[in-house]
Enzyme design. Structure first.
Site, short mmCIF file in Angstrom:
data_model
loop_
_atom_site.label_atom_id
_atom_site.label_comp_id
_atom_site.label_asym_id
_atom_site.label_seq_id
_atom_site.Cartn_x
_atom_site.Cartn_y
_atom_site.Cartn_z
N CYS A 32 14.70 5.91 6.64
CA CYS A 32 14.82 4.49 6.98
C CYS A 32 13.85 4.19 8.12
CB CYS A 32 16.26 4.14 7.37
SG CYS A 32 16.96 5.21 8.65
N HIS A 33 13.71 2.93 8.46
CA HIS A 33 12.71 2.51 9.45
C HIS A 33 13.31 1.50 10.41
CE1 HIS A 33 9.71 4.09 6.56
NE2 HIS A 33 10.34 3.39 5.64
N TYR A 49 -0.16 -4.83 7.36
CA TYR A 49 0.86 -5.83 7.06
C TYR A 49 1.62 -6.11 8.35
CZ TYR A 49 4.15 -1.88 7.00
OH TYR A 49 4.89 -0.77 7.33
N THR A 77 4.25 2.35 9.17
CA THR A 77 2.79 2.24 9.31
C THR A 77 2.38 1.01 10.11
OG1 THR A 77 2.61 1.11 7.17
CG2 THR A 77 2.38 3.50 7.16
N ARG A 130 -3.57 1.66 0.21
CA ARG A 130 -3.32 0.24 0.47
C ARG A 130 -2.52 0.03 1.75
NH1 ARG A 130 1.95 -0.14 -1.38
NH2 ARG A 130 2.49 1.53 -2.84
N TYR A 157 3.38 11.04 2.01
CA TYR A 157 3.57 9.88 1.13
C TYR A 157 2.28 9.68 0.37
CZ TYR A 157 5.14 5.19 -0.30
OH TYR A 157 5.54 4.09 -1.03
N HIS A 181 9.85 10.05 -1.95
CA HIS A 181 10.13 9.28 -3.16
C HIS A 181 9.60 9.95 -4.44
CE1 HIS A 181 10.78 6.83 0.26
NE2 HIS A 181 9.60 6.24 0.29
N ASP A 257 15.60 3.77 2.63
CA ASP A 257 14.30 3.14 2.87
C ASP A 257 14.44 1.75 3.51
OD1 ASP A 257 11.46 3.22 2.90
OD2 ASP A 257 11.36 1.98 1.10
N ASN A 262 7.17 -3.74 2.10
CA ASN A 262 6.16 -3.97 1.08
C ASN A 262 6.70 -4.08 -0.34
OD1 ASN A 262 3.49 -3.99 2.54
ND2 ASN A 262 4.28 -2.02 3.24
#
Length: 304
Positions: A32-33, A49, A77, A130, A157, A181, A257, A262
């Site tokens: 998680c973030h 982003y 990120t 990306r 990742y 994932h 997550d 995104n």
């Protein structure tokens, strides 16, 4: 400082349902973030982003609502190598959270020690173009060599089509390597097809490689659906995750997550995500390994 969200950015699902599945005592949300809040923890200038704010308080409220006992907070990120928001959340959790940081080649030994004291137990290498700019593998190898003596691991990742060019790099790393994932398989392809079989072979041949069987909402084509009135979430992802859980029961992890960065369609109901777990770990033993034993061994070994 005021930050404007990236156009089209979706906030997380505001009122998650209560899961039908009752988690085993001591369960860990292992991915998680936290995002900001930006006025306290500004987003990195080099970010690709700008998210919604997602605070530690909101994360901990979700933890309690879903029935988890602990969190593993992975550096986002959008914060680059500024780990302050993640560290702040770990410290506020009073031992009930661990962290996965992002560090650069020039990180000092003092900083690594401070991160360790705050609860960090791994670093993340992101190869999704990306989301981040490319970091030379030589720099990543230096970081890996420096964190190995701390007993940390590496989270990677990447997207499935890039596994071929990254395989040798992953297998040579000197620590446990946790793949985010399931390496993002194409779930429209068969489980025993060449692409996913290559990932299974990687885990079979290299026992230091683990996998998170998380993020069905990112991988699914069918999405969440009810079948005969029952919550049957993300059925097209189930065979892939179940295969890994059954073949590698001591090397799998699961996480929400949250807050789901995104995603460009609908935000998932985190309660439905929890109800995905018994579909992929069908016995109480497999559920305990996935949610308690494995994350505790990796992040809280001193408590075992």
């Amino acid at each position: 400082m005021k930050f404007e969200k990236t156009p089209g950015w979706l906030d997380w699902y505001a009122n998650p349902s209560k899961p039908h599945f009752v988690l085993p005592p001591g369960s860990v949300d292992a991915h998680c973030h936290v995002f900001g809040p930006g006025e306290h923890f500004p987003y990195a200038e080099e970010r690709k982003y700008t998210p919604c704010d997602a605070s530690k308080q909101q994360l901990f409220a979700l933890r309690d609502h879903l029935g988890f006992s602990r969190n593993v907070i992975v550096q986002a990120t959008c914060h680059g190598a500024d780990n302050r928001a993640m560290v702040d959340a770990c410290l506020a959790a009073n031992g009930k959270a661990r962290g996965v940081a992002t560090v650069r080649r020039d990180v000092s030994d003092e900083t690594l020690q401070a991160l360790h004291a705050a609860g960090v137990r791994g670093v993340r290498f992101n190869f999704v173009k990306r989301l981040v700019d490319f970091t030379p593998k030589a720099a990543l190898q230096e970081i890996a060599a420096r964190i190995a003596p701390l007993g940390w691991h590496i989270v990677v990742y990447f997207e499935a089509q890039d596994l071929g060019e990254l395989r040798d790099f992953f297998t040579a790393l000197p620590t446990v390597v946790v793949v985010d994932h399931m390496g993002r398989p194409d779930v429209r392809q068969p489980v025993d097809g060449p692409a996913f079989s290559a990932f299974v072979e990687l885990m079979t041949q290299h026992p230091h490689i683990w996998s998170k069987v998380s993020c069905p909402e990112r991988l699914s084509v069918t999405g969440p659906a009810a079948l005969n009135g029952e919550r049957q979430s993300y059925r097209d992802v189930v065979p892939f995750a179940r295969h890994l859980v059954e073949q590698f029961p001591d090397r799998v992890l699961w996480g929400t997550d949250w807050p789901h960065p995104n995603l460009n369609n609908a935000m998932p109901d985190d309660g439905l995500l929890v109800d995905f777990i018994p579909l992929i770990a069908e016995t109480a033993l497999l559920q305990r390994k996935l949610l308690v034993d494995n994350p505790m061994r990796l992040y809280w070994p001193e408590e075992i």
